[in-house]
Design a protein around this motif. Structure first.
Motif, PDB file in Angstrom:
ATOM      1  N   ALA A  49       0.793  -1.064   0.010  1.00 48.84           N
ATOM      2  CA  ALA A  49      -0.039  -0.092   0.182  1.00 48.84           C
ATOM      3  C   ALA A  49       0.858   1.236   0.074  1.00 48.84           C
ATOM      4  CB  ALA A  49      -0.983  -0.114   1.254  1.00 48.84           C
ATOM      5  N   ASP A  50       1.810   1.365   0.971  1.00 53.84           N
ATOM      6  CA  ASP A  50       2.785   2.364   0.818  1.00 53.84           C
ATOM      7  C   ASP A  50       3.749   2.559  -0.580  1.00 53.84           C
ATOM      8  OD1 ASP A  50       2.134   3.243   3.450  1.00 53.84           O
ATOM      9  OD2 ASP A  50       3.876   2.133   4.262  1.00 53.84           O
ATOM     10  N   LEU A  51       3.939   1.302  -1.048  1.00 51.35           N
ATOM     11  CA  LEU A  51       4.605   1.438  -2.307  1.00 51.35           C
ATOM     12  C   LEU A  51       3.719   2.132  -3.180  1.00 51.35           C
ATOM     13  CD1 LEU A  51       7.188   0.398  -4.039  1.00 51.35           C
ATOM     14  CD2 LEU A  51       6.033  -1.877  -4.285  1.00 51.35           C
ATOM     15  N   LYS A  52       2.676   1.597  -3.467  1.00 54.15           N
ATOM     16  CA  LYS A  52       1.745   2.145  -4.714  1.00 54.15           C
ATOM     17  C   LYS A  52       1.041   3.396  -4.459  1.00 54.15           C
ATOM     18  CE  LYS A  52       0.805  -2.589  -5.925  1.00 54.15           C
ATOM     19  NZ  LYS A  52       1.058  -2.827  -7.255  1.00 54.15           N
ATOM     20  N   ASN A  53       0.687   3.872  -3.241  1.00 58.45           N
ATOM     21  CA  ASN A  53      -0.101   5.065  -2.682  1.00 58.45           C
ATOM     22  C   ASN A  53       0.873   6.024  -2.125  1.00 58.45           C
ATOM     23  OD1 ASN A  53      -2.493   3.966  -4.267  1.00 58.45           O
ATOM     24  ND2 ASN A  53      -2.578   2.586  -2.134  1.00 58.45           N
ATOM     25  N   GLY A  54       2.131   5.526  -1.699  1.00 53.91           N
ATOM     26  CA  GLY A  54       2.712   6.643  -0.573  1.00 53.91           C
ATOM     27  C   GLY A  54       3.362   7.781  -1.282  1.00 53.91           C
ATOM     28  N   PHE A  55       4.769   7.896  -0.796  1.00 49.56           N
ATOM     29  CA  PHE A  55       5.544   8.939  -1.107  1.00 49.56           C
ATOM     30  C   PHE A  55       6.015   8.888  -2.497  1.00 49.56           C
ATOM     31  CE2 PHE A  55       9.628  11.105  -0.388  1.00 49.56           C
ATOM     32  CZ  PHE A  55       9.251  12.390  -0.405  1.00 49.56           C
ATOM     33  N   TYR A 103       6.765   6.378  -9.331  1.00 47.16           N
ATOM     34  CA  TYR A 103       6.813   4.948  -9.846  1.00 47.16           C
ATOM     35  C   TYR A 103       5.363   4.520 -10.526  1.00 47.16           C
ATOM     36  CZ  TYR A 103      11.411   4.789  -8.179  1.00 47.16           C
ATOM     37  OH  TYR A 103      12.952   4.702  -8.092  1.00 47.16           O
ATOM     38  N   GLY A 104       4.373   5.174 -10.021  1.00 45.97           N
ATOM     39  CA  GLY A 104       3.024   4.861 -10.647  1.00 45.97           C
ATOM     40  C   GLY A 104       2.577   3.497  -9.964  1.00 45.97           C
ATOM     41  N   ASP A 105       1.849   2.696 -10.750  1.00 44.75           N
ATOM     42  CA  ASP A 105       1.656   1.310 -10.400  1.00 44.75           C
ATOM     43  C   ASP A 105       2.693   0.326 -10.458  1.00 44.75           C
ATOM     44  OD1 ASP A 105      -0.177  -0.482  -9.198  1.00 44.75           O
ATOM     45  OD2 ASP A 105      -1.012  -1.198 -11.377  1.00 44.75           O
ATOM     46  N   ILE A 106       3.454   0.367  -9.437  1.00 41.87           N
ATOM     47  CA  ILE A 106       4.870  -0.382  -9.426  1.00 41.87           C
ATOM     48  C   ILE A 106       4.672  -1.761  -8.984  1.00 41.87           C
ATOM     49  CG2 ILE A 106       5.508   0.564  -7.291  1.00 41.87           C
ATOM     50  CD1 ILE A 106       8.448   0.438  -8.332  1.00 41.87           C
ATOM     51  N   TRP A 118      14.224   5.444  -1.962  1.00 44.00           N
ATOM     52  CA  TRP A 118      13.575   4.906  -0.818  1.00 44.00           C
ATOM     53  C   TRP A 118      14.854   4.542   0.089  1.00 44.00           C
ATOM     54  CZ3 TRP A 118      10.194   2.635  -4.738  1.00 44.00           C
ATOM     55  CH2 TRP A 118      10.661   1.338  -5.342  1.00 44.00           C
ATOM     56  N   LEU A 119      16.085   4.137  -0.369  1.00 42.98           N
ATOM     57  CA  LEU A 119      17.011   3.630   0.327  1.00 42.98           C
ATOM     58  C   LEU A 119      17.563   4.730   1.214  1.00 42.98           C
ATOM     59  CD1 LEU A 119      18.992   1.771  -2.117  1.00 42.98           C
ATOM     60  CD2 LEU A 119      17.670   0.853  -0.349  1.00 42.98           C
ATOM     61  N   LEU A 171       9.322   4.304   2.508  1.00 41.17           N
ATOM     62  CA  LEU A 171       8.238   4.420   1.449  1.00 41.17           C
ATOM     63  C   LEU A 171       7.318   5.594   2.039  1.00 41.17           C
ATOM     64  CD1 LEU A 171       7.098   0.718   0.668  1.00 41.17           C
ATOM     65  CD2 LEU A 171       8.761   2.305  -0.634  1.00 41.17           C
ATOM     66  N   THR A 172       7.436   6.147   3.209  1.00 38.05           N
ATOM     67  CA  THR A 172       6.399   7.237   3.684  1.00 38.05           C
ATOM     68  C   THR A 172       7.257   8.630   3.808  1.00 38.05           C
ATOM     69  OG1 THR A 172       6.760   6.629   5.890  1.00 38.05           O
ATOM     70  CG2 THR A 172       4.908   5.540   4.607  1.00 38.05           C
ATOM     71  N   ALA A 173       6.424   9.715   3.682  1.00 37.67           N
ATOM     72  CA  ALA A 173       7.026  10.935   3.633  1.00 37.67           C
ATOM     73  C   ALA A 173       7.777  11.269   5.361  1.00 37.67           C
ATOM     74  CB  ALA A 173       5.987  12.205   3.519  1.00 37.67           C
ATOM     75  N   ASP A 174       7.141  10.463   6.143  1.00 35.58           N
ATOM     76  CA  ASP A 174       7.630  10.864   7.456  1.00 35.58           C
ATOM     77  C   ASP A 174       7.933   9.446   8.380  1.00 35.58           C
ATOM     78  OD1 ASP A 174       7.887  11.593  10.351  1.00 35.58           O
ATOM     79  OD2 ASP A 174       6.194  12.743  10.420  1.00 35.58           O
TER      80      ASP A 174
END
Length: 193
Positions: free
Chosen positions: A49-55, A60-63, A127-128, A149-152
């Motif tokens: 969920a974080d990968l697809k909808n997060g930061f 990357y879109g629908d990765i 994201w690393l 994967l998140t902003a915070d």
């Protein structure tokens, strides 16, 4: 959380904390996890969920999980090579580890003693993350690393754990009397043995 030892990665430049109850130092643990396809598959699946909808969704879109693994494997090798190269050449050059490590807080323009830092992969929005305490421009102690994967950082437990390790590393160095590069000898006498 307590540090049991500090390990040398590059003499007089790059070191890694080793916490009680863990098998390896934080440098080795981070780079081993980031090159372990099984670990990465589990991480990205669990955090899809974080990968697809997060930061990173805008980048990357629908990765897919497989694409995220591929990106990570490409970036981790570059990051490790950059860190090792700068740790060696930074002793005689203006391109030091500080070129790659930046303050953890993006609004932190000063360089206080034992500043918390992060290094990221080469992509514009990587994201690393590898986390370290800055002693001087080319002297850092790695406290850990993660995929963010998140902003915070406060939004995910694995990132909160990295914040705890950063603080523990900073406290350990302070307790040992290591506040800047001039205190480096304290480390060589007491910590690397």
């Amino acid at each position: 959380m307590k540090i049991s030892a500090i390990f040398e990665i590059t003499k007089e430049s790059l070191y890694a904390a080793h916490f009680d109850g863990t098998e390896r130092d934080e440098w080795s643990d981070f780079f081993d996890r980031m090159t372990d396809v099984e670990y990465l598959h589990g991480f990205f699946s669990e955090n899809s969920a974080d990968l697809k909808n997060g930061f990173y969704a805008d980048q990357y879109g629908d990765i897919s999980v497989e694409e995220a693994i591929e990106i990570t494997l490409e970036e981790i090798e570059q990051l490790e090579n950059q860190l090792l190269t700068l740790s060696r050449t930074g002793k005689e050059s203006s391109d030091t580890l500080q070129t790659l490590f930046k303050p953890l807080n993006n609004d932190d323009y000063k360089q206080p003693s034992l500043q918390k830092n992060k290094a990221t992969g080469a992509k514009r929005k990587s994201w690393l993350r590898i986390y370290a305490i800055r002693i001087s421009a080319n002297l850092f102690v790695v406290s850990g690393g993660a995929i963010k994967l998140t902003a915070d950082m406060n939004e995910r437990q694995h990132l909160l754990h990295e914040l705890e390790k950063l603080e523990a590393t900073k406290n350990f160095l302070r307790e040992q009397g290591v506040l800047d590069e001039e205190d480096y000898e304290i480390l060589t006498l007491n910590l690397w043995q």
